[in-house]
Structures are given as structure tokens and as C-alpha cells.
Motif scaffolding. Structure first.
Motif, PDB file in Angstrom:
ATOM      1  N   TYR A   1      -5.274   1.467  -7.680  1.00 39.03           N
ATOM      2  CA  TYR A   1      -5.618   0.679  -6.491  1.00 39.03           C
ATOM      3  C   TYR A   1      -6.597   1.426  -5.593  1.00 39.03           C
TER       4      TYR A   1
ATOM      5  N   THR B   1       1.236  -4.546  -3.836  1.00 40.75           N
ATOM      6  CA  THR B   1      -0.040  -5.030  -3.315  1.00 40.75           C
ATOM      7  C   THR B   1       0.014  -6.516  -2.962  1.00 40.75           C
TER       8      THR B   1
ATOM      9  N   GLY C   1       0.833  -1.191   0.000  1.00 42.69           N
ATOM     10  CA  GLY C   1       0.000   0.000   0.000  1.00 42.69           C
ATOM     11  C   GLY C   1       0.867   1.239   0.000  1.00 42.69           C
TER      12      GLY C   1
END
Length: 134
Positions: free
Chosen positions: A132, A111, A100
Motif C-alpha cells: 500500500y 484499506t 492505514g
């Protein structure tokens, strides 16, 4: 293979993820301790989760811990949380990865991190932060 993925969702999708999570999935917000219970403004402590599994070449340990973007939850990015993942085989660290990001620009963020049995090299999946965090 040992795999750690950072998955998230907003609003109803996030609620659905939490309702359907397995015993090997965690909400990083559940692993923090505030300075004043449910009325906390500041994060004073974080916990880690450790799990082990046995693959053909040894015992693997996965450690996950939250990584707050700001320990002042009312400050800039205080509502955002990332995570750190460490994968070990025995005492050897095979992967230590932040998952993240606190900024949501166009940079790539990790991720998912995975290690195959017999390998010392982790595979890291990355996405554009803007893709994302939608």
C-alpha cells in the motif's frame, strides 16, 4: 452498501487525488488543528466528518476522523496519517475500523470497510502495508 476506503498517493499522484476529490472524500490533514497555524509542530485537535445515507433497512451514519501517527509532526512518523471509520445503522455500531498503519512492514492493514444493507457483518479489505505504502 455503505463503503469507506482509505486511498492515498505520494507527490503528483497525491496532488491529483486532492484536486479531483468529491464532496464525499476528505484529506485527513484538513481535519486537524495545529498549535500555531501553518507553523504548527504539534497537533492539538482533530475533527470528524459525519455523513448519512438511507438504505433499504435504515439510515446509516458514517463517521471519519484522522488518526495522526504522532501528534508531533516533526517526530518519528509525524508525516504519516491514518484514519478511523465508524459505520452505524441507527444507534447500532456495525463497524469501527482503523484504516492505514503507521508502520510500513509486511503486516496487513485495512484499506476499506463496507456494510451491505440487511447485514450486521462488515467486510474489511486488507493489503500488505509494504504494497500500500509505495
Amino acid at each position: 452498501m455503505v463503503e469507506v476506503a482509505y486511498v492515498g498517493g505520494y507527490n503528483e499522484e497525491g496532488e491529483r487525488l486532492m484536486q479531483n476529490k468529491s464532496e464525499n472524500e476528505w484529506n485527513p490533514w484538513d481535519l486537524i488543528e495545529g498549535d500555531n497555524g501553518s507553523e504548527s509542530r504539534y497537533i492539538k485537535a482533530i475533527e470528524s466528518v459525519r455523513k448519512q445515507c438511507k438504505l433499504s433497512d435504515g439510515v446509516y451514519t458514517v463517521e471519519m476522523s484522522p488518526s495522526p501517527c504522532n501528534y508531533d509532526v516533526q517526530g518519528m512518523n509525524g508525516g504519516m496519517m491514518t484514519a478511523n471509520a465508524t459505520i452505524r445503522r441507527g444507534k447500532k455500531i456495525l463497524a469501527k475500523q482503523s484504516l492505514g498503519a503507521c508502520d510500513v512492514g509486511e503486516e496487513l492493514i485495512a484499506t476499506k470497510v463496507s456494510v451491505h444493507a440487511g447485514s450486521n457483518v462488515p467486510a474489511i479489505e486488507k493489503k500488505k502495508a509494504g504494497d500500500y505504502y509505495q
